[in-house]
Design an enzyme around this catalytic site. Sequence first.
Site, PDB file in Angstrom:
ATOM      1  N   TYR A 213      -2.555  -0.447  10.748  1.00  0.00           N
ATOM      2  CA  TYR A 213      -2.474  -0.903   9.135  1.00  0.00           C
ATOM      3  C   TYR A 213      -1.358  -0.256   8.522  1.00  0.00           C
ATOM      4  CZ  TYR A 213      -4.298  -1.056   4.517  1.00  0.00           C
ATOM      5  OH  TYR A 213      -4.234  -1.124   3.063  1.00  0.00           O
TER       6      TYR A 213
ATOM      7  N   SER B  39       0.626  -1.108  -0.095  1.00  0.00           N
ATOM      8  CA  SER B  39       0.039  -0.018   0.129  1.00  0.00           C
ATOM      9  C   SER B  39       0.685   1.245   0.157  1.00  0.00           C
ATOM     10  CB  SER B  39      -0.870   0.047   1.226  1.00  0.00           C
ATOM     11  OG  SER B  39      -1.633   1.238   1.532  1.00  0.00           O
TER      12      SER B  39
END
Length: 681
Positions: free
Chosen positions: A571, A558
């Site tokens: 995250y 990501s």
Amino acid sequence: MTPATHPAVAALLERSHRLGADPRNTNYAGGNTSAKGTDTDPVTGGEVELLWVKGSGGDLGTLTAAGLAALRLDRLRSLVNVYPGVEREDEMVAAFDYCLHGRGGAAPSIDTAMHGLVDAAHVDHLHPDSGIALATAADGEKLTAECFGDRVVWVPWRRPGFQLGLDIAAIKAANPQAIGCILGGHGITAWGDTAEECEARSLEIIRTAEAFIAERGRPEPFGPVIEGYQPLPEDERRARAAALAPVIRGLASTDRPQIGHFTDSDVVLDFVSRAEHPRLAALGTSCPDHFLRTKVRPLVLDVAPTAPLEEAVARLKELHTAYREEYAAYYQRHATEDSPAMRGADPAIVLVPGVGMFSFGKDKQTARVAGEFYVNAINVMRGAEAVSTYAPIDESEKFRIEYWALEEAKLQRMPKPKPLATRVALVTGAASGIGKAIAERLAAEGACVVVADLNAEAAQAVVDELGGADRAVAVVADVTSEEQIKDAFAAAALAFGGVDLVVNNAGLSISKPLLETTVKDWDLQHDVMARGSFLVSREAARVMIEQGLGGDIVYIASKNGVFAGPNNIAYGATKADQAHQVRLLAAELGEHGIRVNGINPDGVVRGSGIFAGGWGAKRAAVYGVPEEKLGEFYAQRTLLKREVLPEHVAAAVFALTGGDLTHTTGLHIPVDAGVAAAFLR
């Protein structure tokens, strides 16, 4: 009228479907059927007599009108007058094109002469196990007479072609009482005045041969069971098969990559447990349709199933070396200066006592069908040995067909393979969102895909969309479980032979400020993505190293592994962990030809299971926008002002694995429409 609406064609297709639906009658894509009739010639307006015959490469069970070749019978029969003799009979195949009627349709097969020259309105040529058993028996001609009397005639072995068509036509003319014939070493042919009569006669020959073998045959034609070669219990058998599959696939892919298929049917397990299996396997198959797919003989492991795995692997490698040497010697014994180059010396069939059979091909269907054909060959050997001695056609005849110029021309006409053909991909979290898009793209580019997901029903739905078991399989995989990850890779090995391309995509997202993030949140986030990616990559590396074919591991990381966004500690940290796993594994696995790369998407809202599960609402609240506008919000903060969709991430996976970036490893590709704060440094 169109071919599809012609009564003779309709009856031919119905007959073909019934015959092709029963594997006792013929094997997949084996045999051919035909019908003769009249139609209106669009040029003269008069009637013209035609032959409709299954074309090259078709399958009786699924035959359509487009799979038929339509030829003018007057022109086809006139070829007899210009036939240059058996030494030049291959030239007649090109001449069939000058007999075609109308446009479209399939290319005429080598067996067209058999159907056109035999004086019967309907002809079936089939490859039933019972018929081939008599055809390959040492005293097949005598047994044919005992089984059928003068109702079925023996035709000595001759390679398929124009001369065989002339032979059968002459035999039918000389034997008006006959309903068909047994073709030595090959199969059967039947004929009739109507489609119904022809089909009934084909079935009569097949069922009569079956009954004859059952009544006359000795009870254990393959001999007694070899002590210690009995089948392993099912769980042990399949576990050992999964452990051996990557090794065997790697060996079978020495010349070119192959897809594998595993079979542990009772037929196979009984054959490899019996005393006569080494002798019979060495004799090879006989019917051309068989050995063109299975090669002339299989590789047979001669180690007991309870031997240590390391011993079996070592022996497989020794036998593979010997197999390649023997195949090269076979080629040298029979090749002429006009022969095509040797196509590859690896086995298409590998038999492992107590475990089963591994078969290989350019795709899953080809590998599966090769295995089905060898099961046919086992049935043929059993029938021949039950009533006589199995005596297949000579090795030199097999070579003439395997390296036939016409067969080579057929191979050259095959379409160019897709970029990911022969590659097996395992994608985690593949039942929805980015994972599903990746699975779809990889399958579209030719890969076999293992759809791994927690949701079994959704994973199977993706498999169904991709085309079923010849294209994909579904496995339930919790990436936090070592056992389930091992099981997923074992399923891939049993389905396709191993794994070449793994995508670490499974994930979840917990969006909370630091002070609200619990230890449970932190552990769950890291267990699924950091630990899960580690477990998947570790098992992938083990399989790929055993295969010896290199491979690709791709992490869907990501931009949050680089960009420090608000309220995202768990995250963002686990994505940074994944990002560094890419670098660490690229450095470690490079010596094995395994490339490890990553992709850094921006938030993918549309179609995402993560966003639909509550992450979207939380991120929208953080940024103060309505949830339904979150994708637009993300797009507007990028340099390109474009929303990132699942298919964009899938495209990046293909870019990394499709063959153009063979020298790239340790790379992260941004797929974020341009987030300046996430630029890699």
